[in-house]
Design a protein around this motif. Structure first.
Motif, PDB file in Angstrom:
ATOM      1  N   GLU A 190      11.521  12.006  -6.832  1.00  0.00           N
ATOM      2  CA  GLU A 190      12.212  11.036  -5.972  1.00  0.00           C
ATOM      3  C   GLU A 190      12.019   9.603  -6.505  1.00  0.00           C
ATOM      4  N   LEU A 191      10.797   9.274  -6.915  1.00  0.00           N
ATOM      5  CA  LEU A 191      10.538   7.925  -7.413  1.00  0.00           C
ATOM      6  C   LEU A 191      11.175   7.700  -8.783  1.00  0.00           C
ATOM      7  N   ARG A 192      11.212   8.738  -9.608  1.00  0.00           N
ATOM      8  CA  ARG A 192      11.861   8.621 -10.925  1.00  0.00           C
ATOM      9  C   ARG A 192      13.365   8.351 -10.778  1.00  0.00           C
ATOM     10  N   ALA A 193      13.956   8.829  -9.692  1.00  0.00           N
ATOM     11  CA  ALA A 193      15.398   8.676  -9.477  1.00  0.00           C
ATOM     12  C   ALA A 193      15.786   7.248  -9.081  1.00  0.00           C
ATOM     13  N   ILE A 194      14.828   6.434  -8.714  1.00  0.00           N
ATOM     14  CA  ILE A 194      15.111   5.052  -8.311  1.00  0.00           C
ATOM     15  C   ILE A 194      15.218   4.194  -9.572  1.00  0.00           C
ATOM     16  N   PRO A 195      16.373   3.576  -9.797  1.00  0.00           N
ATOM     17  CA  PRO A 195      16.523   2.752 -11.010  1.00  0.00           C
ATOM     18  C   PRO A 195      15.552   1.566 -11.027  1.00  0.00           C
ATOM     19  N   VAL A 196      15.038   1.266 -12.211  1.00  0.00           N
ATOM     20  CA  VAL A 196      14.170   0.103 -12.418  1.00  0.00           C
ATOM     21  C   VAL A 196      15.017  -1.150 -12.156  1.00  0.00           C
TER      22      VAL A 196
END
Length: 181
Positions: A133-139
């Motif tokens: 889930e956190l990896r899916a959030i764009p930087v």
């Protein structure tokens, strides 16, 4: 008086009490130099009975924004952007393994210095294991250039996917540090 109106009045009263408490704490706050911002922020947290290691993301957001509003820095350039906030987030690996970072940084530009020598930053960062889930959030990131913009900056943070994803999670680590850029 209707139940809705009574609830709104209670909420407004609670907000006013918190604002008054922050104001009283701010009136006792002394201006700080960028180089003492870490110690000043740690003292600010201590006065509110908050330990760095126990900070939640909602507390981190509330306290960093309140600190920015109430504790002014001295020795800064006359530029209007010499004391700003940066909200940044994403999964990063800086040589210690991947972690999701939720960071609010206060950036100072000191007078009498030029270029990177003038810039220093107080980082307030919560770290989390990088879940799918956190990896899916764009930087991404967003700046707040003045105390007048804190309310809209706060709304942006609280509406962000990063905040929604970690606001109820316990950080694996909370780091506070100051550095020259």
């Amino acid at each position: 008086m209707s139940l809705t109106r009574r609830t709104l009045l209670k909420s407004a009263l609670a907000t006013a009490v918190v604002a008054l408490a922050d104001c009283c704490a701010a009136s006792d706050a002394k201006p700080m130099k960028p180089s003492t911002s870490l110690v000043s922020f740690q003292e600010f947290l201590k006065q509110q009975h908050l330990a760095q290691s126990e900070l939640t993301v909602p507390q981190l957001v509330e306290r960093t924004l309140s600190f920015y509003q109430s504790v002014r820095a001295t020795g800064l350039a006359t530029d209007a952007q010499s004391d700003m906030l940066l909200f940044q987030w994403g999964v990063f690996d800086w040589g210690h393994g991947e972690r999701f970072e939720f960071d609010i940084t206060r950036q100072f530009i000191s007078s009498g210095a030029f270029g990177d020598d003038a810039i220093s930053q107080l980082h307030c960062t919560a770290y989390f294991p990088p879940s799918p889930e956190l990896r899916a959030i764009p930087v991404a990131n967003r700046w707040c250039s003045s105390v007048a913009d804190v309310e809209s900056f706060s709304a942006f943070i609280r509406d962000s996917a990063a905040y929604r994803a970690v606001s109820s999670l316990k950080p694996a680590q909370v780091s506070l540090h100051w550095e020259k850029v």
